[in-house]
Design a protein around this motif. Structure first.
Motif, PDB file in Angstrom:
ATOM      1  N   ASN A 201      50.319  64.479  53.620  1.00  0.00           N
ATOM      2  CA  ASN A 201      49.087  63.780  53.226  1.00  0.00           C
ATOM      3  C   ASN A 201      48.691  64.134  51.790  1.00  0.00           C
ATOM      4  O   ASN A 201      48.171  63.287  51.060  1.00  0.00           O
ATOM      5  N   PHE A 202      48.934  65.382  51.402  1.00  0.00           N
ATOM      6  CA  PHE A 202      48.627  65.785  50.029  1.00  0.00           C
ATOM      7  C   PHE A 202      49.466  65.006  49.035  1.00  0.00           C
ATOM      8  O   PHE A 202      48.946  64.497  48.037  1.00  0.00           O
ATOM      9  N   ARG A 203      50.753  64.865  49.306  1.00  0.00           N
ATOM     10  CA  ARG A 203      51.613  64.081  48.415  1.00  0.00           C
ATOM     11  C   ARG A 203      51.188  62.614  48.411  1.00  0.00           C
ATOM     12  O   ARG A 203      51.186  61.960  47.360  1.00  0.00           O
ATOM     13  N   ALA A 204      50.805  62.091  49.577  1.00  0.00           N
ATOM     14  CA  ALA A 204      50.356  60.696  49.633  1.00  0.00           C
ATOM     15  C   ALA A 204      49.111  60.492  48.774  1.00  0.00           C
ATOM     16  O   ALA A 204      48.974  59.467  48.097  1.00  0.00           O
ATOM     17  N   ARG A 205      48.204  61.482  48.784  1.00  0.00           N
ATOM     18  CA  ARG A 205      47.014  61.378  47.943  1.00  0.00           C
ATOM     19  C   ARG A 205      47.381  61.429  46.459  1.00  0.00           C
ATOM     20  O   ARG A 205      46.780  60.726  45.634  1.00  0.00           O
ATOM     21  N   ILE A 206      48.360  62.259  46.121  1.00  0.00           N
ATOM     22  CA  ILE A 206      48.813  62.342  44.738  1.00  0.00           C
ATOM     23  C   ILE A 206      49.378  60.999  44.291  1.00  0.00           C
ATOM     24  O   ILE A 206      49.052  60.485  43.208  1.00  0.00           O
ATOM     25  N   LEU A 207      50.239  60.421  45.121  1.00  0.00           N
ATOM     26  CA  LEU A 207      50.848  59.136  44.766  1.00  0.00           C
ATOM     27  C   LEU A 207      49.806  58.038  44.682  1.00  0.00           C
ATOM     28  O   LEU A 207      49.884  57.150  43.827  1.00  0.00           O
ATOM     29  N   SER A 208      48.815  58.094  45.568  1.00  0.00           N
ATOM     30  CA  SER A 208      47.741  57.109  45.524  1.00  0.00           C
ATOM     31  C   SER A 208      46.922  57.261  44.249  1.00  0.00           C
ATOM     32  O   SER A 208      46.496  56.266  43.646  1.00  0.00           O
ATOM     33  N   TYR A 209      46.703  58.502  43.838  1.00  0.00           N
ATOM     34  CA  TYR A 209      45.939  58.753  42.612  1.00  0.00           C
ATOM     35  C   TYR A 209      46.700  58.264  41.379  1.00  0.00           C
ATOM     36  O   TYR A 209      46.126  57.662  40.462  1.00  0.00           O
ATOM     37  N   ILE A 210      48.026  58.508  41.376  1.00  0.00           N
ATOM     38  CA  ILE A 210      48.839  58.061  40.245  1.00  0.00           C
ATOM     39  C   ILE A 210      48.871  56.538  40.187  1.00  0.00           C
ATOM     40  O   ILE A 210      48.628  55.932  39.153  1.00  0.00           O
ATOM     41  N   GLY A 211      49.188  55.935  41.341  1.00  0.00           N
ATOM     42  CA  GLY A 211      49.165  54.482  41.463  1.00  0.00           C
ATOM     43  C   GLY A 211      49.948  53.782  40.360  1.00  0.00           C
ATOM     44  O   GLY A 211      51.075  54.153  40.011  1.00  0.00           O
ATOM     45  N   GLU A 212      49.330  52.766  39.786  1.00  0.00           N
ATOM     46  CA  GLU A 212      49.977  51.963  38.757  1.00  0.00           C
ATOM     47  C   GLU A 212      49.788  52.543  37.356  1.00  0.00           C
ATOM     48  O   GLU A 212      50.192  51.937  36.362  1.00  0.00           O
ATOM     49  N   TYR A 213      49.165  53.723  37.271  1.00  0.00           N
ATOM     50  CA  TYR A 213      48.901  54.333  35.979  1.00  0.00           C
ATOM     51  C   TYR A 213      49.901  55.430  35.644  1.00  0.00           C
ATOM     52  O   TYR A 213      49.639  56.294  34.808  1.00  0.00           O
ATOM     53  N   ASP A 214      51.053  55.395  36.289  1.00  0.00           N
ATOM     54  CA  ASP A 214      52.065  56.428  36.112  1.00  0.00           C
ATOM     55  C   ASP A 214      52.468  56.565  34.640  1.00  0.00           C
ATOM     56  O   ASP A 214      52.393  57.651  34.049  1.00  0.00           O
ATOM     57  N   ALA A 215      52.888  55.472  34.035  1.00  0.00           N
ATOM     58  CA  ALA A 215      53.333  55.507  32.642  1.00  0.00           C
ATOM     59  C   ALA A 215      52.185  55.880  31.704  1.00  0.00           C
ATOM     60  O   ALA A 215      52.373  56.659  30.754  1.00  0.00           O
ATOM     61  N   ASP A 216      50.993  55.348  31.962  1.00  0.00           N
ATOM     62  CA  ASP A 216      49.841  55.658  31.108  1.00  0.00           C
ATOM     63  C   ASP A 216      49.528  57.146  31.123  1.00  0.00           C
ATOM     64  O   ASP A 216      49.212  57.743  30.068  1.00  0.00           O
ATOM     65  N   MET A 217      49.599  57.766  32.292  1.00  0.00           N
ATOM     66  CA  MET A 217      49.292  59.191  32.394  1.00  0.00           C
ATOM     67  C   MET A 217      50.298  60.032  31.617  1.00  0.00           C
ATOM     68  O   MET A 217      49.937  61.007  30.942  1.00  0.00           O
ATOM     69  N   VAL A 218      51.581  59.659  31.689  1.00  0.00           N
ATOM     70  CA  VAL A 218      52.611  60.400  30.962  1.00  0.00           C
ATOM     71  C   VAL A 218      52.443  60.217  29.464  1.00  0.00           C
ATOM     72  O   VAL A 218      52.520  61.183  28.682  1.00  0.00           O
ATOM     73  N   ILE A 219      52.194  58.979  29.044  1.00  0.00           N
ATOM     74  CA  ILE A 219      52.015  58.710  27.614  1.00  0.00           C
ATOM     75  C   ILE A 219      50.812  59.478  27.070  1.00  0.00           C
ATOM     76  O   ILE A 219      50.865  60.068  25.981  1.00  0.00           O
ATOM     77  N   ASN A 220      49.722  59.488  27.808  1.00  0.00           N
ATOM     78  CA  ASN A 220      48.532  60.224  27.370  1.00  0.00           C
ATOM     79  C   ASN A 220      48.813  61.719  27.264  1.00  0.00           C
ATOM     80  O   ASN A 220      48.358  62.391  26.324  1.00  0.00           O
ATOM     81  N   ARG A 221      49.565  62.240  28.232  1.00  0.00           N
ATOM     82  CA  ARG A 221      49.875  63.668  28.210  1.00  0.00           C
ATOM     83  C   ARG A 221      50.745  64.026  27.010  1.00  0.00           C
ATOM     84  O   ARG A 221      50.478  65.017  26.307  1.00  0.00           O
ATOM     85  N   LEU A 222      51.784  63.230  26.746  1.00  0.00           N
ATOM     86  CA  LEU A 222      52.674  63.526  25.634  1.00  0.00           C
ATOM     87  C   LEU A 222      51.985  63.273  24.286  1.00  0.00           C
ATOM     88  O   LEU A 222      52.275  63.961  23.303  1.00  0.00           O
ATOM     89  N   THR A 223      51.081  62.304  24.254  1.00  0.00           N
ATOM     90  CA  THR A 223      50.311  62.069  23.023  1.00  0.00           C
ATOM     91  C   THR A 223      49.424  63.262  22.701  1.00  0.00           C
ATOM     92  O   THR A 223      49.288  63.667  21.537  1.00  0.00           O
ATOM     93  N   ASP A 224      48.817  63.845  23.732  1.00  0.00           N
ATOM     94  CA  ASP A 224      48.002  65.052  23.528  1.00  0.00           C
ATOM     95  C   ASP A 224      48.859  66.203  23.006  1.00  0.00           C
ATOM     96  O   ASP A 224      48.425  66.973  22.135  1.00  0.00           O
TER      97      ASP A 224
END
Length: 460
Positions: A201-224
């Motif tokens: 369930n914890f992993r399912a919540r993580i995947l739900s949180y990431i959702g369709e913003y997977d690439a955006d989250m990585v780009i933001n992290r690497l930009t920082d």
């Protein structure tokens, strides 16, 4: 539950019956000292130890209580369950005329249902099939037997445990393996405070949180990282539909390694590192201790000429100079991109990939000929002979063993300057790397820490 008002607002009267349940109590103090703060009884029939939790009277459900909604009743009963040391969930219900007449709240470990309901609204004539776990219906005296396993307890992953699951996931360890590691670390499943399903369930919540913003989250992290870390390089590209098509990154250590050991590099693409089937392309070199060093890495949506051209240009922009020698396999798109971007570098093909095809191209019988193998290896795997000597000996071998009409042999001889060591004997440091085995070795390492189901957030 009986409706007490109109459809605009319904008031439900909950009829709570006395019942018993066999389950587990998760509270550590109750497990260590079951007689504290609770009444412990001995069942005359089963001879099992049961306890009745001591709960404040304001939290205990009683017959005749009314609530304005099912959700309000459920929240009240969940509060009672938590204080009593078990967990509850919503069970079945019965309707009449589109209105809920009866609603059941059951233990999370509710098992086989009763053989018949004493319910005037139920139209079921057949008894329920029994199930493996014991029955529960809401009761004033919720009795739990002490069993040393996780069951209908209040289960919860602590923040430390969630971090541990995440960290183990980055090592490509599945949820079941992660739970088993926690069980060993905490010296028993009863001390973990959660079950395998909680990890899932914890992993399912993580995947739900990431959702369709997977690439955006990585780009933001690497930009920082690029903004706050010295010498950190990061570039990405998207297509006309704003979909990610490429990533390249390299940190300060990569740049330091390239400045010292970037004369000869190799790179090779590998699959199955993420759920989007993006190709992972790490760049490798060799340090003064003959160890692998990583010089940067990229992710590509495809292995096209344009993709490799963009990746190599990003590499060149980040490091500022071309390598002297670049070693790859025989991928034609890589070859074209290297000729365009690394126009001052020498492109070298992997000898191992070529030589392993000899048996298929000349036949197994000839390949098992010891004289043929010895003479081929003497001229192919050495840089101590001149190019003219190699060419003369190659032609003699082909004539003697009847391979002058073999098209593949002619093609390999035609590109001899791209893979035969004799043609690199005057290239500084070129003897360090003749194959892509260094890249393949690193790719093999990544197979252990990545898989084809990872999101980009998990991959990074």
């Amino acid at each position: 539950m009986d409706p007490q008002s109109s459809n605009a607002r319904r008031t439900y009267g909950i009829e709570i019956e006395d019942a018993e349940v066999h389950g587990v109590h998760d509270a550590a103090e109750h497990l260590r000292n079951p007689t504290s703060d609770n009444h412990v009884l001995l069942d005359d029939q089963t001879k099992e130890r049961l306890y009745i939790p001591e709960v404040a009277s304001s939290c205990v459900p009683v017959i005749g209580m009314e609530f304005s909604s099912i959700q309000q009743a459920y929240v009240f009963y969940q509060t009672y369950a938590k204080k009593a040391g078990f967990s509850a969930r919503k069970g079945g219900e019965h309707h009449s005329g589109g209105i809920i007449k009866t609603k059941y709240f059951v233990c999370s470990k509710e098992g086989h249902k009763p053989q018949a309901f004493d319910d005037p609204y139920s139209k079921l004539s057949k008894p329920y099939k029994s199930r493996n776990r014991p029955i529960f219906e809401p009761g004033v005296k919720h009795k739990l037997s002490f069993v040393q396993r996780m069951g209908c307890c209040i289960r919860h992953l602590s923040e430390t445990q969630e971090d541990m699951i995440w960290d183990l996931g980055t090592l490509n360890l599945g949820l079941v393996k992660a739970f088993n590691i926690m069980r060993q670390r905490y010296e028993g499943i009863e001390n973990v405070g959660a079950a395998k399903d909680d990890c899932k369930n914890f992993r399912a919540r993580i995947l739900s949180y990431i959702g369709e913003y997977d690439a955006d989250m990585v780009i933001n992290r690497l930009t920082d990282k690029k903004q706050f870390m010295v010498d950190y390089s990061f570039v990405h590209s998207v297509d006309e539909n704003k979909r990610l098509t490429g990533l390249f990154w390299a940190d300060g250590l990569c740049k330091h390694n390239y400045a010292e050991f970037g004369d000869v590099i190799s790179f090779d693409a590998t699959l199955k590192t993420n759920k989007y089937k993006m190709v992972f392309v790490p760049f490798n070199g060799i340090d003064n201790q003959c160890r692998n060093v990583t010089l940067g890495a990229g992710l590509l949506a495809s292995e096209s000429f344009e993709s490799y051209k963009w990746l190599l240009q990003s590499f060149l922009d980040s490091f500022g100079k071309q390598p002297m020698v670049v070693v790859t396999d025989q991928d034609p798109t890589m070859k074209q991109a290297i000729e365009v971007v690394f126009d001052k570098s020498r492109h070298r093909l992997c000898m191992w990939h070529i030589m392993k095809k000899v048996a298929d191209k000349v036949g197994q019988e000839l390949c098992n000929n010891e004289d043929f193998k010895r003479r081929m290896c003497d001229i192919v795997w050495t840089d101590s002979i001149a190019p003219e000597t190699f060419e003369r000996e190659w032609k003699l071998i082909m004539i003697e063993f009847g391979l002058t009409e073999n098209k593949w042999i002619d093609d390999m001889f035609g590109m001899r300057s791209l893979w035969i060591p004799s043609f690199y004997r005057h290239e500084p440091m070129s003897g360090l790397m003749r194959t892509t085995s260094r890249s393949e070795s690193e790719n093999h390492f990544f197979y252990y820490v990545a898989n084809s189901q990872l999101t980009l957030v998990e991959f990074f």
